[in-house]
Enzyme design. Sequence first.
Site, PDB file in Angstrom:
ATOM      1  N   GLY A 151      25.126 -16.899  20.315  1.00  0.00           N
ATOM      2  CA  GLY A 151      24.971 -15.500  19.902  1.00  0.00           C
ATOM      3  C   GLY A 151      25.902 -14.552  20.658  1.00  0.00           C
ATOM      4  O   GLY A 151      26.761 -14.987  21.441  1.00  0.00           O
TER       5      GLY A 151
ATOM      6  N   ASP B  72      21.243 -23.926  20.148  1.00  0.00           N
ATOM      7  CA  ASP B  72      21.129 -22.775  19.240  1.00  0.00           C
ATOM      8  C   ASP B  72      20.864 -23.333  17.849  1.00  0.00           C
ATOM      9  O   ASP B  72      21.432 -24.366  17.476  1.00  0.00           O
ATOM     10  CB  ASP B  72      22.444 -21.970  19.254  1.00  0.00           C
ATOM     11  CG  ASP B  72      22.279 -20.554  18.715  1.00  0.00           C
ATOM     12  OD1 ASP B  72      21.848 -20.427  17.540  1.00  0.00           O
ATOM     13  OD2 ASP B  72      22.578 -19.592  19.429  1.00  0.00           O
TER      14      ASP B  72
ATOM     15  N   LEU C 178      21.609 -21.630  15.196  1.00  0.00           N
ATOM     16  CA  LEU C 178      22.596 -20.914  14.375  1.00  0.00           C
ATOM     17  C   LEU C 178      21.925 -20.040  13.311  1.00  0.00           C
ATOM     18  O   LEU C 178      22.524 -19.768  12.275  1.00  0.00           O
ATOM     19  CB  LEU C 178      23.614 -21.893  13.740  1.00  0.00           C
ATOM     20  CG  LEU C 178      24.386 -22.785  14.724  1.00  0.00           C
ATOM     21  CD1 LEU C 178      25.396 -23.664  13.976  1.00  0.00           C
ATOM     22  CD2 LEU C 178      25.130 -21.957  15.787  1.00  0.00           C
ATOM     23  N   SER C 179      20.694 -19.593  13.555  1.00  0.00           N
ATOM     24  CA  SER C 179      20.013 -18.726  12.576  1.00  0.00           C
ATOM     25  C   SER C 179      20.662 -17.352  12.532  1.00  0.00           C
ATOM     26  O   SER C 179      20.568 -16.647  11.541  1.00  0.00           O
ATOM     27  CB  SER C 179      18.523 -18.598  12.913  1.00  0.00           C
ATOM     28  OG  SER C 179      18.354 -18.047  14.206  1.00  0.00           O
ATOM     29  N   ASN C 180      21.333 -16.957  13.629  1.00  0.00           N
ATOM     30  CA  ASN C 180      22.022 -15.659  13.623  1.00  0.00           C
ATOM     31  C   ASN C 180      23.390 -15.766  14.282  1.00  0.00           C
ATOM     32  O   ASN C 180      23.845 -14.825  14.937  1.00  0.00           O
ATOM     33  CB  ASN C 180      21.157 -14.609  14.353  1.00  0.00           C
ATOM     34  CG  ASN C 180      21.627 -13.198  14.055  1.00  0.00           C
ATOM     35  OD1 ASN C 180      22.012 -12.882  12.924  1.00  0.00           O
ATOM     36  ND2 ASN C 180      21.628 -12.340  15.064  1.00  0.00           N
TER      37      ASN C 180
ATOM     38  N   SER D 204      14.280  -6.749  27.311  1.00  0.00           N
ATOM     39  CA  SER D 204      14.955  -5.621  26.679  1.00  0.00           C
ATOM     40  C   SER D 204      14.357  -4.321  27.177  1.00  0.00           C
ATOM     41  O   SER D 204      13.163  -4.251  27.491  1.00  0.00           O
ATOM     42  CB  SER D 204      14.742  -5.719  25.168  1.00  0.00           C
ATOM     43  OG  SER D 204      15.155  -4.537  24.546  1.00  0.00           O
TER      44      SER D 204
ATOM     45  N   TYR E 130       9.105  -6.537  17.521  1.00  0.00           N
ATOM     46  CA  TYR E 130      10.149  -7.188  18.322  1.00  0.00           C
ATOM     47  C   TYR E 130       9.926  -6.893  19.809  1.00  0.00           C
ATOM     48  O   TYR E 130       9.895  -7.798  20.647  1.00  0.00           O
ATOM     49  CB  TYR E 130      11.543  -6.699  17.889  1.00  0.00           C
ATOM     50  CG  TYR E 130      12.602  -6.954  18.926  1.00  0.00           C
ATOM     51  CD1 TYR E 130      13.012  -8.250  19.221  1.00  0.00           C
ATOM     52  CD2 TYR E 130      13.181  -5.899  19.643  1.00  0.00           C
ATOM     53  CE1 TYR E 130      13.972  -8.491  20.202  1.00  0.00           C
ATOM     54  CE2 TYR E 130      14.140  -6.127  20.616  1.00  0.00           C
ATOM     55  CZ  TYR E 130      14.528  -7.420  20.890  1.00  0.00           C
ATOM     56  OH  TYR E 130      15.479  -7.652  21.861  1.00  0.00           O
TER      57      TYR E 130
ATOM     58  N   LYS F 174       8.829  -9.272  23.367  1.00  0.00           N
ATOM     59  CA  LYS F 174       9.466  -9.293  24.692  1.00  0.00           C
ATOM     60  C   LYS F 174       8.438  -8.966  25.770  1.00  0.00           C
ATOM     61  O   LYS F 174       8.405  -9.595  26.827  1.00  0.00           O
ATOM     62  CB  LYS F 174      10.617  -8.285  24.743  1.00  0.00           C
ATOM     63  CG  LYS F 174      11.788  -8.634  23.845  1.00  0.00           C
ATOM     64  CD  LYS F 174      12.515  -9.879  24.316  1.00  0.00           C
ATOM     65  CE  LYS F 174      13.686 -10.236  23.440  1.00  0.00           C
ATOM     66  NZ  LYS F 174      14.248 -11.553  23.715  1.00  0.00           N
TER      67      LYS F 174
END
Length: 341
Positions: free
Chosen positions: A10, A31, A33-35, A124, A148, A152
């Site tokens: 990412g 990963d 690889l979804s994003n 975050s 989201y 976190k």
Amino acid sequence: MAILVTGGAGYIGTHTCVELLNNGEEIIVVDNLSNSKKEALNRVRLITGKDFKFYQINISDRKSLTNVFEENDIEAVIHFAGLKAVGESVVVPLRYYDNNLTGTIRLCEVMREFGVKKLVFSSSATVYGQTEQMPIKEDATLSATNPYGRTKQMIEEMLLDLYASDPSWSIALLRYFNPIGAHGSGLIGEDPNGIPNNLLPYISQVAVGKIRQLHIFGNDYPTGDGTGVRDYIHVTDLANGHLRALEFVRSSTVVEPFNLGTGQGYSVLEVVQAFEKATGKHIPYRVVERRPGDAAVCYANPKKSLKQLAWQAKKNMEQMCVDTWRWQQHNPNGYESKQLV
Ligand code: NAD
Ligand code: UFG
């Protein structure tokens, strides 16, 4: 021994892999690889001239993850893997809770099984919610305001509980402010799917002609020019923060949150002006309604990171804009662009 990097394909992961490899660390990337795209990892190899193992797996899949730990001698984990779009998390909350929480639980279980207890976690600034206290210190009350952010916050709480149950863990909770910019080579950068949600990718797609104009979400906030103020941090500075956090978890057995920000706020209009100045591109914009859930002002007090991690951000807004633009200009279609710089 190797550092396992989850979500290493990412945006922040690739930049951190570059810094890790350049500092002589051995890395393993996992990963799903979804994003992200596999090409991003080829670019990491190109920049560093170094190779590493990559496993395309979902970290929630215990069997695949166990296999990675069986096949490699892992010392510590830097855990980026997660879904991160605030708006999407409101629409499909269960997907976010499942991916981010289950993934982290599985990871910690497998780490424990293999006696690997050093963890650097991507949290975050969103965990602070709509706090009034500026600049934000790590001891501010946590009150995330969207699914989201709550994933976190919940993961942070879970990791605190894990540490309380077994103080031989060592965990750094890194609360990122607004990462922007790209590696100076122009070979890796942020490659959002579809229309970008975040300010800098949006501005750079306007600059490259993919989007007609920027929509500024409100100019009636109680800030100098009425637009929202954020703490933008160059992704390479952020990546280096992970190297310092790695040293921290290597040399102590604690769980600690750290702000990774510059401590300086920029308004949306100031960012637009800085981008125009740094790149010579005009950014047409229109002021529209506020975006629901946006805070007026959010910037870090980064003193704890300076004191305990010996880390501070070095790159200024001009460098952030120049590097964002170099990446965007040379890769107008992200990693699907054929042209290499
Ligand atoms: P990103 O989407 O570019 O990278 C996350 C990577 O994790 C992607 O490559 C994705 O394919 C992978 N992934 C997701 N779920 C996975 C799973 N279950 N198994 C394996 N791989 C999985 O995002 P980023 O900007 O690099 O962010 C990295 C981390 O930092 C995320 O946890 C994000 O929540 C956090 N973060 C990002 C920002 C930001 O503005 N970019 C701000 C604060 C925190
Ligand atoms: N903005 C616009 N127009 C846009 C996009 C953004 O005016 O098209 C404004 C926003 O209103 C805000 C500022 O630009 O004032 C920054 O917005 P971003 O979407 O780039 O970033 P946020 O601060 O909203 O959130 C980001 C990540 C979160 C993370 C948070 C803190 O998206 O995941 O930073 O790290 F939690």
